[in-house]
Structures are given as structure tokens and as C-alpha cells.
Scaffold this motif. Structure first.
Motif, PDB file in Angstrom:
ATOM      1  N   SER A  17     -54.576 -22.244  98.432  1.00  0.00           N
ATOM      2  CA  SER A  17     -55.904 -21.245  98.880  1.00  0.00           C
ATOM      3  C   SER A  17     -56.248 -21.868 100.263  1.00  0.00           C
ATOM      4  CB  SER A  17     -56.847 -21.446  97.767  1.00  0.00           C
ATOM      5  OG  SER A  17     -56.533 -20.668  96.741  1.00  0.00           O
ATOM      6  N   PHE A  18     -56.287 -23.291 100.702  1.00  0.00           N
ATOM      7  CA  PHE A  18     -57.004 -23.649 101.608  1.00  0.00           C
ATOM      8  C   PHE A  18     -55.914 -23.423 102.657  1.00  0.00           C
ATOM      9  CE2 PHE A  18     -59.001 -26.575 104.759  1.00  0.00           C
ATOM     10  CZ  PHE A  18     -57.869 -27.086 105.493  1.00  0.00           C
ATOM     11  N   LYS A  19     -54.578 -23.670 102.583  1.00  0.00           N
ATOM     12  CA  LYS A  19     -53.736 -23.535 103.458  1.00  0.00           C
ATOM     13  C   LYS A  19     -53.488 -22.021 103.972  1.00  0.00           C
ATOM     14  CE  LYS A  19     -48.614 -23.110 103.654  1.00  0.00           C
ATOM     15  NZ  LYS A  19     -47.321 -23.169 102.835  1.00  0.00           N
ATOM     16  N   GLU A  20     -53.597 -21.101 103.053  1.00  0.00           N
ATOM     17  CA  GLU A  20     -53.404 -19.738 103.409  1.00  0.00           C
ATOM     18  C   GLU A  20     -54.780 -19.352 104.164  1.00  0.00           C
ATOM     19  OE1 GLU A  20     -49.719 -19.320 102.586  1.00  0.00           O
ATOM     20  OE2 GLU A  20     -50.657 -17.879 103.364  1.00  0.00           O
ATOM     21  N   ALA A  21     -56.014 -19.535 103.812  1.00  0.00           N
ATOM     22  CA  ALA A  21     -57.140 -19.188 104.195  1.00  0.00           C
ATOM     23  C   ALA A  21     -57.236 -19.766 105.848  1.00  0.00           C
ATOM     24  CB  ALA A  21     -58.478 -19.800 103.622  1.00  0.00           C
ATOM     25  N   ALA A  22     -56.702 -21.252 106.048  1.00  0.00           N
ATOM     26  CA  ALA A  22     -56.651 -21.757 107.256  1.00  0.00           C
ATOM     27  C   ALA A  22     -55.406 -20.873 108.323  1.00  0.00           C
ATOM     28  CB  ALA A  22     -56.287 -23.273 107.331  1.00  0.00           C
ATOM     29  N   ARG A  23     -54.642 -20.589 107.567  1.00  0.00           N
ATOM     30  CA  ARG A  23     -53.491 -19.990 108.422  1.00  0.00           C
ATOM     31  C   ARG A  23     -53.811 -18.749 108.902  1.00  0.00           C
ATOM     32  NH1 ARG A  23     -47.793 -18.180 105.414  1.00  0.00           N
ATOM     33  NH2 ARG A  23     -47.070 -17.041 106.851  1.00  0.00           N
ATOM     34  N   TRP A  24     -54.605 -17.836 107.991  1.00  0.00           N
ATOM     35  CA  TRP A  24     -54.901 -16.462 108.493  1.00  0.00           C
ATOM     36  C   TRP A  24     -56.163 -16.100 109.000  1.00  0.00           C
ATOM     37  CZ3 TRP A  24     -50.902 -13.573 108.824  1.00  0.00           C
ATOM     38  CH2 TRP A  24     -49.835 -13.710 108.060  1.00  0.00           C
ATOM     39  N   LYS A  25     -57.108 -17.349 108.814  1.00  0.00           N
ATOM     40  CA  LYS A  25     -58.530 -17.189 109.050  1.00  0.00           C
ATOM     41  C   LYS A  25     -59.323 -16.114 108.350  1.00  0.00           C
ATOM     42  CE  LYS A  25     -57.698 -19.325 113.585  1.00  0.00           C
ATOM     43  NZ  LYS A  25     -58.010 -19.214 115.087  1.00  0.00           N
ATOM     44  N   SER A  26     -58.859 -15.870 107.200  1.00  0.00           N
ATOM     45  CA  SER A  26     -59.282 -14.853 106.376  1.00  0.00           C
ATOM     46  C   SER A  26     -59.270 -15.133 104.767  1.00  0.00           C
ATOM     47  CB  SER A  26     -58.708 -13.272 106.887  1.00  0.00           C
ATOM     48  OG  SER A  26     -58.854 -12.609 105.840  1.00  0.00           O
ATOM     49  N   SER A  33     -59.538 -12.863 102.631  1.00  0.00           N
ATOM     50  CA  SER A  33     -58.976 -11.707 101.642  1.00  0.00           C
ATOM     51  C   SER A  33     -57.609 -11.521 102.103  1.00  0.00           C
ATOM     52  CB  SER A  33     -59.847 -10.237 102.358  1.00  0.00           C
ATOM     53  OG  SER A  33     -59.592 -10.534 103.876  1.00  0.00           O
ATOM     54  N   LYS A  34     -57.323 -12.051 103.490  1.00  0.00           N
ATOM     55  CA  LYS A  34     -55.717 -11.855 103.609  1.00  0.00           C
ATOM     56  C   LYS A  34     -55.028 -13.231 102.646  1.00  0.00           C
ATOM     57  CE  LYS A  34     -52.259 -10.764 106.420  1.00  0.00           C
ATOM     58  NZ  LYS A  34     -51.647  -9.259 106.270  1.00  0.00           N
ATOM     59  N   ALA A  35     -55.694 -14.581 102.638  1.00  0.00           N
ATOM     60  CA  ALA A  35     -55.231 -15.423 101.844  1.00  0.00           C
ATOM     61  C   ALA A  35     -55.079 -14.948 100.168  1.00  0.00           C
ATOM     62  CB  ALA A  35     -56.176 -16.673 101.755  1.00  0.00           C
ATOM     63  N   ALA A  36     -56.078 -14.190  99.768  1.00  0.00           N
ATOM     64  CA  ALA A  36     -55.969 -13.677  98.770  1.00  0.00           C
ATOM     65  C   ALA A  36     -54.817 -12.568  98.257  1.00  0.00           C
ATOM     66  CB  ALA A  36     -57.268 -12.786  98.288  1.00  0.00           C
ATOM     67  N   GLU A  37     -54.572 -11.899  99.467  1.00  0.00           N
ATOM     68  CA  GLU A  37     -53.253 -10.966  99.402  1.00  0.00           C
ATOM     69  C   GLU A  37     -52.116 -11.718  99.267  1.00  0.00           C
ATOM     70  OE1 GLU A  37     -51.145  -8.115 102.538  1.00  0.00           O
ATOM     71  OE2 GLU A  37     -53.224  -8.359 102.732  1.00  0.00           O
ATOM     72  N   LYS A  38     -51.929 -12.744 100.107  1.00  0.00           N
ATOM     73  CA  LYS A  38     -50.637 -13.592 100.091  1.00  0.00           C
ATOM     74  C   LYS A  38     -50.387 -14.180  98.938  1.00  0.00           C
ATOM     75  CE  LYS A  38     -49.652 -12.658 104.535  1.00  0.00           C
ATOM     76  NZ  LYS A  38     -48.149 -11.957 104.823  1.00  0.00           N
ATOM     77  N   LEU A  39     -51.349 -14.622  98.161  1.00  0.00           N
ATOM     78  CA  LEU A  39     -51.391 -15.354  96.945  1.00  0.00           C
ATOM     79  C   LEU A  39     -51.331 -14.544  95.737  1.00  0.00           C
ATOM     80  CD1 LEU A  39     -53.257 -18.559  97.736  1.00  0.00           C
ATOM     81  CD2 LEU A  39     -50.657 -18.548  97.939  1.00  0.00           C
TER      82      LEU A  39
END
Length: 292
Positions: free
Chosen positions: A8-17, A19-25
């Protein structure tokens, strides 16, 4: 601490979002927020600052990201290796919305009924699918061949032309086919600039000396069709959408332009994974274009 927190940290950092992290995961935004709060509580530091545009890493967050990236990569590699030993292997398959909607549902039911586990993640563009494959977030993807890069394995499934979707009574609606010059003076409905049909059509139209006049941009393909139906403009879509357009009473006229085609492939992170997915999904049955 749990691996899900790190992802979750990795995707939030990658997308700076979040909601986008939630979508990806394939999680909810509250779940992502909870994972990050748990990490921050565990280390007693602030990893992100919330902004109007999304989230930004703090100095501690940037350092944590540098240290945790190889850890997550190793965990993903271990997970991929362990799958090879499973009696019933599971895969994460990405797909474009049009391919998923028109091609996959029956095959997924057969696949799952055979005891195999498969997760499907929808992405709006082939560029996103390629990135997720390269990042190791997907095992395979059904995508446009033009976006396959690097060491990705791929196998052609089918090729299709594009159609102009026109409202009832349109002056070009009874034509057998259309050229790009025929569409020069039309108003168009498309998705945002990242839409592959929009980008491909616009690039070829410029060779004919014009830039398509886009009257409306929307997010979903079904919105294209509703807006075409009420006369907002016309649109250009892959052949897979023909049946959907005709159900709404719209004209679907082939565009006779050799360059305006797409080839759908199964791409995978390795030849071994790709071959297994190809066999298990019985995708070889798609060697001809899907039925209308």
C-alpha cells in the motif's frame, strides 16, 4: 507488520494518490489509509503529507521508500517462485475493458471451474498494463501489441479494424465503409487524451491534414455511445464494440484505413507464464476476430 502495508505504501508513493493506489491493488481507499497509518504508528514517523492534489512523501517517507523497495521486490519474487510449486497455480491477469467485456467472461468461468485461481485487473490503457507487467504487479495482460516492450513475452490473439459509430439518421450511416477524409468535418466524442483509439485516430488524421475536432471527452466507453446516440458527435472505436453500438440503434461503419487497426496479444512477464496462461484460457480459439 504485514506485507500488505508495504505494498500500500509503495503504490501510494508511486501514484501520489490513495485512490489510485486502491485501484491498483483492488482495495478500498480506507484500507490503504489504514495500512499507511499502521506503518506510521509502527515507526512513529509521518510518511506522507496530505495535500489537495493527493499525498506527498515526507523526508522520512522518501528514505523508507528507498529501503523498502528491494524488500517488496524480493517478497514479490518469492511469491512468484512459490506459485510454481502450487498444485493449482494462480495468476493475476490484466486486460483492456473492451477485451474483458467481449472475450474473457466465458473463459474465466471455465478456468475457475477447473480449480485454477485467476484474478483479473482492468486497466484503461495498454501503457498501464505494460507498466504493471514490468513492475511485477501482473503475470499476464491482454493488450495492444504496439505497447509490448523490452523482455516481455507475447503471442498474437487477433487483429481488428476500427469503426466509426454514428447516430441514427447520420448522412454517412448507410455507407459500406468510410475513409478518413470522409470524417474531416465531423465532431467527435472521445475519452481523455490517454484513450488509445483517440490517440491512434488523431495521429493518422494528421497525416490527412486535419486534427479531429473533439466536442466532448468522457471517461467510460458506454458514455461514448450514449452521447453519440443523442447527437453530440460521432466516435471511433475498435470493431469489438460493434454489437454494443448496434444494440443502441447506432450505425457502425468500417473505416477503410490500413494503418487504423489494432492487434491484441497475450503478453506475460516470462515465456513460461505466458504459455501456461495461453493454454489454460484456451485463447487459441481467438485466432479469428471475435464474433459480432
Amino acid at each position: 507488520m504485514q506485507v500488505e502495508w508495504f505494498r500500500s505504501f509503495k503504490e501510494a508513493a508511486r501514484w501520489k494518490s490513495l485512490s489510485k493506489a486502491a485501484e491498483k491493488l483492488s482495495l478500498t481507499q480506507p484500507a490503504i489509509s489504514k495500512h499507511i497509518r499502521q506503518l506510521e504508528a509502527a515507526y512513529d514517523v509521518e510518511l506522507f503529507r496530505r495535500t489537495a492534489a493527493g499525498v506527498e512523501l515526507t523526508d522520512a517517507g522518501r528514505r523508507f521508500g528507498e529501503r523498502i523497495a528491494p524488500v517488496v521486490q524480493s517478497l514479490d519474487a518469492i511469491e512468484a517462485e512459490m506459485r510454481q510449486y502450487a498444485d493449482q497455480p494462480g495468476y493475476t491477469l490484466g486486460s483492456l475493458p473492451s477485451v474483458m467485456k467481449q472475450v474473457l467472461p466465458g473463459r474465466l468461468r471455465d478456468y475457475q471451474a477447473s480449480g485454477y485461481q485467476i484474478t483479473v485487473r482492468i486497466r484503461q490503457t495498454s501503457a498501464e498494463l505494460r507498466e504493471d507487467l514490468q513492475q511485477g504487479d501482473l503475470d499476464g495482460a491482454l493488450m495492444d501489441a504496439a505497447f509490448v516492450r523490452g523482455r516481455l513475452w507475447s503471442k498474437k490473439l487477433f487483429s481488428e479494424s476500427y469503426i466509426a459509430v454514428l447516430p441514427e439518421g447520420h448522412r454517412l450511416g448507410r455507407r459500406e465503409s468510410l475513409g478518413l477524409d470522409d470524417l474531416r468535418d465531423e465532431h467527435f466524442v472521445f475519452a481523455t487524451q490517454k484513450c488509445e483509439a483517440h490517440a491512434k485516430f488523431s495521429a493518422i488524421a494528421e497525416k490527412y491534414g486535419y486534427r479531429p475536432e473533439v466536442k466532448l471527452e468522457v471517461d467510460e466507453s458506454i458514455e461514448f455511445l450514449f452521447n453519440v446516440a443523442v447527437g453530440t458527435g460521432i466516435t471511433v472505436m475498435p470493431e469489438l464494440f460493434r454489437a454494443e453500438a448496434e444494440l443502441l440503434g447506432l450505425h457502425a461503419v468500417p473505416i477503410a484505413e490500413p494503418e487504423l487497426r489494432r492487434t491484441i496479444v497475450l503478453a506475460a512477464r516470462s515465456a513460461d507464464i505466458g504459455s501456461k496462461l495461453y493454454r489454460q484460457l484456451a485463447i487459441k480459439q481467438l485466432s479469428a476476430a471475435p464474433k459480432r
